[in-house]
Design an enzyme around this catalytic site. Sequence first.
Site, PDB file in Angstrom:
ATOM      1  N   SER A 310      -7.692   6.658  -3.518  1.00 12.84           N
ATOM      2  CA  SER A 310      -7.380   6.532  -1.900  1.00 12.84           C
ATOM      3  C   SER A 310      -7.070   5.073  -1.564  1.00 12.84           C
ATOM      4  O   SER A 310      -5.812   4.869  -1.791  1.00 12.84           O
ATOM      5  CB  SER A 310      -8.764   6.981  -1.327  1.00 12.84           C
ATOM      6  OG  SER A 310      -8.623   7.176   0.006  1.00 12.84           O
ATOM      7  N   ASP A 321       5.709  -1.319  -4.785  1.00  7.87           N
ATOM      8  CA  ASP A 321       6.814  -0.927  -4.448  1.00  7.87           C
ATOM      9  C   ASP A 321       7.476  -2.216  -3.650  1.00  7.87           C
ATOM     10  O   ASP A 321       8.770  -2.308  -3.806  1.00  7.87           O
ATOM     11  CB  ASP A 321       6.515  -0.327  -3.165  1.00  7.87           C
ATOM     12  CG  ASP A 321       6.577   1.550  -3.288  1.00  7.87           C
ATOM     13  OD1 ASP A 321       6.595   1.559  -4.545  1.00  7.87           O
ATOM     14  OD2 ASP A 321       6.620   1.957  -2.390  1.00  7.87           O
ATOM     15  N   LYS A 335      -5.408  10.480  -5.036  1.00 11.23           N
ATOM     16  CA  LYS A 335      -5.714  11.174  -3.748  1.00 11.23           C
ATOM     17  C   LYS A 335      -4.864  10.382  -2.634  1.00 11.23           C
ATOM     18  O   LYS A 335      -4.832   9.080  -2.300  1.00 11.23           O
ATOM     19  CB  LYS A 335      -7.149  10.774  -3.355  1.00 11.23           C
ATOM     20  CG  LYS A 335      -7.680  11.364  -1.929  1.00 11.23           C
ATOM     21  CD  LYS A 335      -9.041  10.826  -1.824  1.00 11.23           C
ATOM     22  CE  LYS A 335      -9.598  11.473  -0.450  1.00 11.23           C
ATOM     23  NZ  LYS A 335      -8.991  10.747   0.739  1.00 11.23           N
TER      24      LYS A 335
END
Length: 458
Positions: A310, A321, A335
């Site tokens: 999470s 990224d 998740k």
Amino acid sequence: MTGSSQPWRAALAAFALLCVSSADAAEPPRKSGGAATSAEKAERDDATYRQLEVFARVLSYVENNYVEPPDRQRLMYGAIQGMLETLDPHTVFLPPEVFREMKIDTSGEWGGLGMEIARKGERIVVVAPIDDTPAARAGIKAGDELVAIDGERTEGMDVARAMQKMRGPAGGRVLLTVMRQGFTAPREIAIIRDHIRIVSVEGALHGGIGHVKVKNFQDRTDLYLRKELERLRGLNGGKELRGLVLDLRNNPGGLLDQAVAVSDRFLPGNLPIVSTRGRDGRGGTMERSKDRDTEKDYPVVVLVNAGSASASEIVAGALQDHGRATIMGTPTFGKGSVQTVIELEDGSGLKLTIARYYTPKGRSIQERGITPDFLVPDEPGGKVPRNVVREKDLQRHFRAEPSVTSEPAAPEPRGLPEGLKPWDVTAKLEDYPLRVALDYLHGVASAPSRVPARAAGR
């Protein structure tokens, strides 16, 4: 049906009207086909009323004819829990006593054993024990099945009930019956509850390179992180760190705003951190970094494993990224959904999944998790464990979505980084992934012309 059922009929009718009104408010406008849409909506509303009529009839039969007088509140709570069990595993009803404990969790203090659990089919399994808690000290491991708690079998037990049985005043004894891969039969493990005080951030310095472990994302986690980084710089003679290992292993997540704040600390201003999208794309949000209190551009490694879930995956995905960090370890939990918590009138709570979240490049983490740039097992020469529980193993989990952008798929993870050299500072460390991360950063920081610690193509 006797007259005593009439109040329930009235309540259910009011509930149905509320459902219809809520659906009207949430329904997005349509440009064409209005008549057909109205007819379809009326048909759905009729079906809802008919189903509620069946529910009212069953409730009346139980109240008037069951062999013993039933507990009305327990009946209604059970009905709500049964309804939510048709949805995803993270949408749950929390009775008042469980809801009170959940609110305490975000403060980082409670009485219990210290483990994250989930329901896999009819079984209760351990997602991860929290570091330095009774569960971790007793040897509980990710993937363990809790067959029974204090002699009560857990088959079919909901997570809230299992957590309630393990929570309680410090000093109390809890008997867990545990089954693990490699066991020939379940084993009993007695654990003494403790007053769990999770210091969400802890750090150490290794030859000018920091190691900061973030155990969960609770109130003020980012503040504690800032203070810990300042402390490590003080230990380093006031000089900037040569690099940092941000350790998110076995971090089950927590508060979204703290995950955003921690990501923001390592990113320059106005970069996307995480986006969310609700049903039919409604309620989309985008969290972006702010141009203040940003750490220097020293190399960073983020350590993750299957217990990183999470909020941890939000941080790892954002830094990956943007090429701000190299990710090492094993694939994360997966998740990729967002929950909101609603407090109800009687002190109970509803934890409701309202959206999916995406990394800055539009990757959905649901089911897939974050794939490390370098796969680093727990032991030298070891393999990535296959018996641990991840989101994809949970009953009724959401299926993975394709990327919401045209970004190319992330490259396949590699083995250990090339050119790793032994470092006397880490030679005695028993934590193998940490040793690899520190050795990697030492090599990067010692290079004549340092390149950022990030994987190609990210």
